[in-house]
Design an enzyme around this catalytic site. Structure first.
Site, mmCIF file in Angstrom:
data_model
loop_
_atom_site.group_PDB
_atom_site.id
_atom_site.type_symbol
_atom_site.label_atom_id
_atom_site.label_comp_id
_atom_site.label_asym_id
_atom_site.label_seq_id
_atom_site.Cartn_x
_atom_site.Cartn_y
_atom_site.Cartn_z
ATOM 1 N N GLY A 62 8.767 -19.784 -43.950
ATOM 2 C CA GLY A 62 8.189 -19.158 -45.131
ATOM 3 C C GLY A 62 8.891 -17.888 -45.576
ATOM 4 O O GLY A 62 8.307 -17.069 -46.296
ATOM 5 N N THR A 90 11.174 -17.548 -47.809
ATOM 6 C CA THR A 90 11.279 -17.510 -49.275
ATOM 7 C C THR A 90 9.937 -17.206 -49.919
ATOM 8 O O THR A 90 9.855 -16.430 -50.878
ATOM 9 C CB THR A 90 11.841 -18.843 -49.799
ATOM 10 N N ILE A 91 8.884 -17.794 -49.397
ATOM 11 C CA ILE A 91 7.536 -17.513 -49.930
ATOM 12 C C ILE A 91 7.230 -16.033 -49.756
ATOM 13 O O ILE A 91 6.785 -15.345 -50.683
ATOM 14 C CB ILE A 91 6.478 -18.379 -49.219
ATOM 15 N N LYS A 120 19.816 -14.166 -52.041
ATOM 16 C CA LYS A 120 20.021 -15.152 -50.975
ATOM 17 C C LYS A 120 21.526 -15.292 -50.783
ATOM 18 O O LYS A 120 22.168 -16.093 -51.474
ATOM 19 C CB LYS A 120 19.395 -16.502 -51.382
ATOM 20 N N GLU A 172 17.377 -12.233 -48.249
ATOM 21 C CA GLU A 172 16.829 -13.289 -47.389
ATOM 22 C C GLU A 172 17.944 -13.946 -46.583
ATOM 23 O O GLU A 172 18.956 -14.378 -47.142
ATOM 24 C CB GLU A 172 16.104 -14.357 -48.217
ATOM 25 N N GLY A 173 17.749 -14.023 -45.285
ATOM 26 C CA GLY A 173 18.731 -14.679 -44.427
ATOM 27 C C GLY A 173 18.675 -16.192 -44.605
ATOM 28 O O GLY A 173 18.175 -16.715 -45.613
ATOM 29 N N ALA A 174 19.206 -16.895 -43.608
ATOM 30 C CA ALA A 174 19.162 -18.363 -43.606
ATOM 31 C C ALA A 174 18.668 -18.781 -42.229
ATOM 32 O O ALA A 174 19.237 -18.343 -41.216
ATOM 33 C CB ALA A 174 20.559 -18.941 -43.851
HETATM 34 N N1 LIG Z 1 1.912 -19.852 -47.227
HETATM 35 C C1 LIG Z 1 2.340 -21.062 -47.616
HETATM 36 N N2 LIG Z 1 1.492 -21.924 -48.250
HETATM 37 C C2 LIG Z 1 1.904 -23.146 -48.629
HETATM 38 N N3 LIG Z 1 3.153 -23.629 -48.448
HETATM 39 C C3 LIG Z 1 4.034 -22.794 -47.813
HETATM 40 C C4 LIG Z 1 3.683 -21.485 -47.377
HETATM 41 N N4 LIG Z 1 4.766 -20.912 -46.783
HETATM 42 C C5 LIG Z 1 5.755 -21.824 -46.847
HETATM 43 N N5 LIG Z 1 5.336 -22.945 -47.490
HETATM 44 C C6 LIG Z 1 6.152 -24.136 -47.764
HETATM 45 O O1 LIG Z 1 6.863 -24.447 -46.579
HETATM 46 C C7 LIG Z 1 8.225 -24.791 -46.887
HETATM 47 C C8 LIG Z 1 9.160 -23.794 -46.220
HETATM 48 O O2 LIG Z 1 8.924 -22.495 -46.763
HETATM 49 P P1 LIG Z 1 10.177 -21.574 -47.150
HETATM 50 O O3 LIG Z 1 11.125 -22.324 -48.027
HETATM 51 O O4 LIG Z 1 9.650 -20.279 -47.658
HETATM 52 O O5 LIG Z 1 10.846 -21.394 -45.702
HETATM 53 P P2 LIG Z 1 12.147 -20.546 -45.353
HETATM 54 O O6 LIG Z 1 11.880 -19.847 -44.081
HETATM 55 O O7 LIG Z 1 12.535 -19.718 -46.525
HETATM 56 O O8 LIG Z 1 13.239 -21.688 -45.121
HETATM 57 P P3 LIG Z 1 14.865 -21.523 -45.128
HETATM 58 O O9 LIG Z 1 15.235 -21.212 -43.722
HETATM 59 O O10 LIG Z 1 15.336 -22.875 -45.603
HETATM 60 O O11 LIG Z 1 15.216 -20.432 -46.091
HETATM 61 C C9 LIG Z 1 8.335 -24.768 -48.412
HETATM 62 O O12 LIG Z 1 8.089 -26.085 -48.923
HETATM 63 C C10 LIG Z 1 7.222 -23.853 -48.823
HETATM 64 O O13 LIG Z 1 6.737 -24.144 -50.137
HETATM 65 C C1 LIG Z 2 18.826 -26.113 -44.442
HETATM 66 C C2 LIG Z 2 17.745 -25.104 -44.068
HETATM 67 N N1 LIG Z 2 16.663 -25.220 -45.039
HETATM 68 C C3 LIG Z 2 18.280 -23.694 -44.083
HETATM 69 N N2 LIG Z 2 18.798 -23.385 -45.411
HETATM 70 C C4 LIG Z 2 19.355 -23.443 -43.048
HETATM 71 C C5 LIG Z 2 18.780 -23.482 -41.658
HETATM 72 C C6 LIG Z 2 19.830 -23.290 -40.592
HETATM 73 C C7 LIG Z 2 19.259 -23.470 -39.203
HETATM 74 C C8 LIG Z 2 20.332 -23.507 -38.137
HETATM 75 C C9 LIG Z 2 19.740 -23.701 -36.742
HETATM 76 O O1 LIG Z 2 18.959 -22.811 -36.298
HETATM 77 O O2 LIG Z 2 19.962 -24.763 -36.142
HETATM 78 MG MG LIG Z 3 14.224 -19.688 -47.672
#
Ligand SMILES: Nc1ncnc2c1ncn2[C@@H]1O[C@H](COP(=O)(O)OP(=O)(O)OP(=O)(O)O)[C@@H](O)[C@H]1O
Ligand SMILES: C[C@H](N)[C@H](N)CCCCCC(=O)O
Ligand SMILES: [Mg+2]
Length: 224
Positions: free
Chosen positions: A14, A16-17, A37, A113-115
């Site tokens: 989450g 990005t959220i 990003k 935001e990291g990855a």
């Molecule tokens: N509080 C929340 N309520 C509902 N859905 C959520 C919530 N937090 C995250 N999600 C959903 O979970 C999924 C992952 O969330 P998000 O993309 O924010 O993760 P992330 O940590 O940014 O991932 P990445 O490592 O790819 O950047 C998305 O589909 C997002 O819409």
């Molecule tokens: C594709 C994914 N949603 C992210 N953008 C990148 C996540 C990298 C994770 C690498 C790892 O921990 O194995």
């Molecule tokens: Mg993200």
């Protein structure tokens, strides 16, 4: 305040959220801010072009342009070090750092935001997300899940962040039941006790996701 670095205990926790919610809060409070990003793997094809899904989410609360908000747009949904190799791209951390410095000349607060999680490699095994957070010298927000399993993931992530000398702004726990369960609330207590780092945000699971209807998610105005 020049910004925050948002990382997490895993991919899909989450980040990005949370970044989008924080961006919305900052803008509601009159703080000129932008979300960035640097490296997006798992680009999506939309309207005849590749886009960064995380930046598309930021777009729901702010005007963004791709060049300003994402530097490396990589196609394969995998670790950035491999996605870059598969796209024939070399990630240059200096380019990311100088872009953040440029954004900081325009905006009061830059959310980077990291990855994935904190130990994700950007340049093979030579440079990872933790190195970028260190080079940017921004306080780090750790995004964590709320349920069973999060204690271990969060404590390990924070121990690693401390070992790398990162400045920790706090933990945002994301995806609470409504109302939070006893297990979720004890996870908050145990994580704070074991790490000594405050939980500064508690985000409910939202269905559908709405950025303008979540109140009381931050514990104080720590972002000022
Ligand atoms: N509080 C929340 N309520 C509902 N859905 C959520 C919530 N937090 C995250 N999600 C959903 O979970 C999924 C992952 O969330 P998000 O993309 O924010 O993760 P992330 O940590 O940014 O991932 P990445 O490592 O790819 O950047 C998305 O589909 C997002 O819409
Ligand atoms: C594709 C994914 N949603 C992210 N953008 C990148 C996540 C990298 C994770 C690498 C790892 O921990 O194995
Ligand atoms: Mg993200």
């Amino acid at each position: 305040m020049k910004g925050f670095f948002i990382t997490g205990t895993d991919t899909d926790v989450g980040k990005t959220i949370v970044t989008t919610l924080l961006l919305h809060t900052l803008q509601q409070n009159g703080v000129s801010s932008i979300a960035y990003k640097p490296v997006q793997s798992g680009a999506e094809w939309k309207d005849e072009k590749w886009v960064a899904p995380d930046v598309e989410m930021y777009r729901r609360v702010a005007h963004v342009n791709e060049e300003e908000c994402c530097t490396y747009l990589l196609k394969t949904p995998c670790s950035p070090h491999l996605a870059a190799k598969l796209d024939g791209v070399t990630i240059d951390p200096k380019e990311i750092v100088s872009h953040v410095r440029l954004l900081q000349e325009t905006y009061e607060c830059v959310l980077v935001e990291g990855a994935g999680g904190i130990a994700v490699p950007l340049v093979d095994d030579a440079y990872m997300i933790a190195d970028l957070a260190a080079d940017l010298q921004l306080p780090v927000i750790i995004v964590a899940r709320t349920g069973v399993g999060t204690i271990n993931h969060t404590v390990l992530t924070i121990e690693y962040a401390k070992k790398r000398g990162l400045s920790l702004a706090g933990i945002v726990m994301n995806g609470f039941s409504e109302p939070p369960t006893d297990v979720e609330m004890d996870n908050v207590r145990m994580i704070e006790k074991m790490t000594g780092i405050p939980v500064i945000g508690m985000i409910p699971y939202m269905n559908p996701i709405r950025f303008d209807e979540v109140n009381g998610i931050w514990k104080g105005e720590w972002w000022r």
